[in-house]
Scaffold this motif. Structure first.
Motif, PDB file in Angstrom:
ATOM      1  N   ASP A  42       0.830  -1.208   0.000  1.00 49.74           N
ATOM      2  CA  ASP A  42       0.000   0.000   0.000  1.00 49.74           C
ATOM      3  C   ASP A  42       0.865   1.260   0.000  1.00 49.74           C
ATOM      4  O   ASP A  42       1.808   1.362   0.777  1.00 49.74           O
ATOM      5  CB  ASP A  42      -0.901  -0.014   1.241  1.00 49.74           C
ATOM      6  CG  ASP A  42      -2.030   1.006   1.152  1.00 49.74           C
ATOM      7  OD1 ASP A  42      -1.785   2.141   0.717  1.00 49.74           O
ATOM      8  OD2 ASP A  42      -3.161   0.651   1.514  1.00 49.74           O
ATOM      9  N   GLY A  43       0.535   2.198  -0.895  1.00 49.43           N
ATOM     10  CA  GLY A  43       1.207   3.493  -0.870  1.00 49.43           C
ATOM     11  C   GLY A  43       2.678   3.417  -1.245  1.00 49.43           C
ATOM     12  O   GLY A  43       3.541   3.916  -0.534  1.00 49.43           O
ATOM     13  N   SER A  78      -7.179   3.926  -1.333  1.00 51.28           N
ATOM     14  CA  SER A  78      -6.868   2.532  -1.025  1.00 51.28           C
ATOM     15  C   SER A  78      -8.003   1.571  -1.356  1.00 51.28           C
ATOM     16  O   SER A  78      -7.775   0.510  -1.944  1.00 51.28           O
ATOM     17  CB  SER A  78      -6.478   2.412   0.451  1.00 51.28           C
ATOM     18  OG  SER A  78      -5.402   3.272   0.719  1.00 51.28           O
ATOM     19  N   TRP A  82      -7.073  -1.616  -3.512  1.00 46.96           N
ATOM     20  CA  TRP A  82      -7.044  -2.957  -2.923  1.00 46.96           C
ATOM     21  C   TRP A  82      -8.003  -3.860  -3.695  1.00 46.96           C
ATOM     22  O   TRP A  82      -7.686  -5.029  -3.971  1.00 46.96           O
ATOM     23  CB  TRP A  82      -7.483  -2.915  -1.446  1.00 46.96           C
ATOM     24  CG  TRP A  82      -6.468  -2.385  -0.477  1.00 46.96           C
ATOM     25  CD1 TRP A  82      -5.847  -1.173  -0.526  1.00 46.96           C
ATOM     26  CD2 TRP A  82      -5.977  -3.028   0.710  1.00 46.96           C
ATOM     27  NE1 TRP A  82      -5.003  -1.029   0.548  1.00 46.96           N
ATOM     28  CE2 TRP A  82      -5.066  -2.141   1.327  1.00 46.96           C
ATOM     29  CE3 TRP A  82      -6.221  -4.255   1.305  1.00 46.96           C
ATOM     30  CZ2 TRP A  82      -4.396  -2.457   2.510  1.00 46.96           C
ATOM     31  CZ3 TRP A  82      -5.564  -4.579   2.498  1.00 46.96           C
ATOM     32  CH2 TRP A  82      -4.650  -3.687   3.093  1.00 46.96           C
ATOM     33  N   ASP A 193       2.017   2.693   3.727  1.00 45.63           N
ATOM     34  CA  ASP A 193       1.089   3.827   3.622  1.00 45.63           C
ATOM     35  C   ASP A 193       0.894   4.480   4.987  1.00 45.63           C
ATOM     36  O   ASP A 193       0.884   5.708   5.092  1.00 45.63           O
ATOM     37  CB  ASP A 193      -0.242   3.312   3.066  1.00 45.63           C
ATOM     38  CG  ASP A 193      -1.344   4.353   3.085  1.00 45.63           C
ATOM     39  OD1 ASP A 193      -1.328   5.233   2.206  1.00 45.63           O
ATOM     40  OD2 ASP A 193      -2.211   4.278   3.978  1.00 45.63           O
ATOM     41  N   ASP A 247      -1.584   0.128  -4.625  1.00 47.69           N
ATOM     42  CA  ASP A 247      -2.878   0.759  -4.904  1.00 47.69           C
ATOM     43  C   ASP A 247      -2.717   2.199  -5.367  1.00 47.69           C
ATOM     44  O   ASP A 247      -3.594   2.758  -6.006  1.00 47.69           O
ATOM     45  CB  ASP A 247      -3.797   0.690  -3.678  1.00 47.69           C
ATOM     46  CG  ASP A 247      -3.139   1.248  -2.410  1.00 47.69           C
ATOM     47  OD1 ASP A 247      -1.910   1.512  -2.424  1.00 47.69           O
ATOM     48  OD2 ASP A 247      -3.861   1.403  -1.414  1.00 47.69           O
ATOM     49  N   HIS A 248      -1.583   2.803  -5.014  1.00 42.26           N
ATOM     50  CA  HIS A 248      -1.288   4.189  -5.373  1.00 42.26           C
ATOM     51  C   HIS A 248       0.108   4.489  -4.861  1.00 42.26           C
ATOM     52  O   HIS A 248       0.672   3.688  -4.096  1.00 42.26           O
ATOM     53  CB  HIS A 248      -2.312   5.157  -4.749  1.00 42.26           C
ATOM     54  CG  HIS A 248      -2.499   4.950  -3.275  1.00 42.26           C
ATOM     55  ND1 HIS A 248      -1.569   5.348  -2.338  1.00 42.26           N
ATOM     56  CD2 HIS A 248      -3.476   4.317  -2.567  1.00 42.26           C
ATOM     57  CE1 HIS A 248      -1.976   4.999  -1.131  1.00 42.26           C
ATOM     58  NE2 HIS A 248      -3.128   4.352  -1.233  1.00 42.26           N
ATOM     59  N   HIS A 256      -2.142  11.062  -0.657  1.00 44.03           N
ATOM     60  CA  HIS A 256      -2.562  10.600  -1.984  1.00 44.03           C
ATOM     61  C   HIS A 256      -4.031  10.930  -2.167  1.00 44.03           C
ATOM     62  O   HIS A 256      -4.630  11.574  -1.309  1.00 44.03           O
ATOM     63  CB  HIS A 256      -2.304   9.090  -2.138  1.00 44.03           C
ATOM     64  CG  HIS A 256      -2.922   8.270  -1.045  1.00 44.03           C
ATOM     65  ND1 HIS A 256      -4.200   7.770  -1.128  1.00 44.03           N
ATOM     66  CD2 HIS A 256      -2.459   7.884   0.171  1.00 44.03           C
ATOM     67  CE1 HIS A 256      -4.478   7.105  -0.014  1.00 44.03           C
ATOM     68  NE2 HIS A 256      -3.443   7.157   0.802  1.00 44.03           N
TER      69      HIS A 256
HETATM   70 ZN   LIG Z   1      -3.577   2.846   0.027  1.00 42.57          ZN
END
Ligand SMILES: [Zn+2]
Length: 511
Positions: A42-43, A78, A82, A193, A247-248, A256
């Motif tokens: 994540d992130g 997210s 996800w 994240d 996810d980003h 984000h």
């Molecule tokens: Zn995320």
């Protein structure tokens, strides 16, 4: 098989050495069992890989196909990312554009583990993740053999202590990876994240010390997963795909959630025996991951599953070399992937082959908001480029290396740029095309513009109900030109920021 002639011609000792050097599994097991590990971070800011010591990620990239510009879902939130990672469809299908989980659609678009079991009921799968709404709305439909879940928020007081939730997930997955007949394992790591968001997003940055410290830990967790696979007693009879994305990404101070490159472009790594090592062109997008996993596992997706995405990394890829008398643009009609059905909910397609820093999307002809719009060209044509009028501008561009044409340019060439542009009736279209030529030093040496003003024939056309206008410009190419940039963008200044385009073309010919 080695040719018999060669074998008989070799002395006995050389022959023995030659046979010993052949990989054992080629003889023992020509068909190996495909297995896959999906890793989610994540992130994940892509520049952080180069800025941080990450031996496990480096190992995956060294023999893998990879991109550091893969496109996340446009909301860069997210929940959307996800769910796309698990389901292989964009958020207009899976129904989760953000973190509110108001209209999840996981029964119709379930996680890849459920699809695998649909195709192969005996498949053994494991999913490890830590986010409660994903647990409730998405992985509840995963039909996983092993379901591992810890609540992220029970362990997030200190991301660096012994009870790291990411470490707990990996602890639970390692014995399965080491000793079980797993076909597909999914591990979703959320803590990077969390660290990025600390102190008002001050740590969301590739050069940030705390962010790098967490990434080193995550790399060590990935290293434990890889070591568990290496330790399998059946490894020699297996083909493993290890595939990773996010996810980003994110940015310092903002975190984000914006549709901008620093939030939207993320790592994507495909490590498999069949992967063509090196950077992937064009850059992949989030739903490509599930398609690639199914490809590796030998599952042909049912059309009824409605999967988005494509298989990534199976063949070497690079932008084609510039050639005379051919359209130099990749994906010139937005046909390279599916278009969205209008701008409802503001999905923004990543447009393959183009740099796409904002709100230009690929839209389906006849979809919501565009029901009267039909393809302008005779050729079958399903999608067009469109700038979302509710957003503040859009822009896509391609830069093409012209050095392979240097001799032709010295002898004299012309350029033909063309497109069809359209806009809402009664409005000046928001779009224009600019073409810029640069010399070897990057200095601009020529440009041309295709645009329409308030008194343009497009306006006249609209009054007659015609939504499109063909535009063509022809000019000489300076002999010293070594690259060209083709830009489709909304016009600056006041006025509409909407408009649409199709059939983009840039052709260089000898005079
Ligand atoms: Zn995320």
């Amino acid at each position: 098989m080695l040719p018999t002639l060669l074998l008989t011609a070799l002395p006995v000792t050389a022959l023995a050495a030659l046979l010993a050097s052949q990989p054992q599994e080629q003889e023992a097991s020509p068909v190996r069992t495909p297995r896959a590990l999906m890793i989610f971070v994540d992130g994940f800011v892509p520049d952080a890989i180069a800025a941080t010591e990450t031996p496990a990620l480096d190992r995956l990239m060294a023999d893998g196909a990879w991109s550091l510009e893969a496109r996340a879902e446009s909301t860069t939130i997210s929940g959307a990312g996800w769910t796309t990672f698990l389901t292989g469809v964009h958020f207009d299908k899976h129904g989760i554009p953000d973190n509110q989980f108001l209209s999840p659609n996981a029964e119709q678009f379930p996680p890849v583990t459920a699809r695998l079991k649909e195709a192969r009921p005996g498949a053994i799968t494991a999913v490890a993740q830590s986010w409660e709404p994903i647990h409730r709305h998405v992985t509840a439909h995963a039909n996983a053999t092993h379901s591992i879940y810890y609540d992220f928020y029970q362990f997030d007081e200190d991301y660096f202590d012994d009870s790291s939730v990411d470490a707990l997930l990996v602890d639970a997955m390692v014995p399965l990876l080491r000793g079980e007949p797993l076909d597909l394992a999914v591990v979703m790591l959320g803590e990077l994240d969390g660290v990025g968001h600390l102190e008002g997003n001050q740590h969301y940055h590739a050069q940030d010390e705390l962010y790098q410290r967490k990434l080193r830990q995550i790399d060590a967790e990935i290293g434990r997963l890889l070591a568990a696979i290496d330790a399998r007693s059946t490894k020699a009879e297996e083909d493993w795909l290890v595939i990773l994305t996010a996810d980003h990404a994110g940015s310092r101070g903002r975190g984000h959630g914006l549709n901008i490159p620093s939030h939207r472009e993320m790592p994507f790594i495909v490590s498999a025996p069949w992967a063509a090592p090196g950077r992937v062109w064009p850059a992949p997008k989030a739903p490509d991951l599930v398609r690639t996993v199914l490809h590796h596992l030998g599952v042909e997706p049912d059309l009824g599953w409605g999967l988005d995405g494509a298989v990534i990394g199976a063949a070497p890829s690079a932008r084609p070399t510039a050639a005379l008398d051919a359209n130099l643009l990749a994906n010139p009609g937005a046909e390279a992937e599916r278009g969205f059905r209008g701008f409802t909910g503001h999905p923004d397609a990543s447009i393959l082959g183009w740099s796409d820093p904002g709100w230009m999307s690929a839209i389906e002809y006849g979809s919501e908001g565009f029901t009267d719009l039909h393809a302008s060209a005779a050729a079958p044509n399903q999608h067009f480029f469109a700038a979302d009028p509710s957003k503040n501008g859009a822009r896509i561009l391609q830069r093409i290396d012209l050095s392979p044409l240097a001799d032709d340019l010295a002898a004299g060439c012309q350029v033909t740029a063309s497109c069809v542009l359209g806009g809402l009736p009664g409005e000046v279209t928001g779009l224009r095309v600019r073409v810029h030529f640069f010399d070897a030093e990057g200095e601009e040496v020529a440009d041309l513009v295709l645009a329409m003003g308030e008194d343009s024939p497009l306006e006249v056309g609209h009054q007659g109900g015609r939504p499109w206008m063909d535009l063509v410009a022809v000019d000489l190419v300076p002999a010293e030109a070594r690259s060209v940039e083709f830009i489709l963008e909304t016009t600056p200044g006041p006025g509409t920021k909407g408009g649409w385009a199709d059939d983009l073309s840039l052709v260089i010919s000898r005079r």
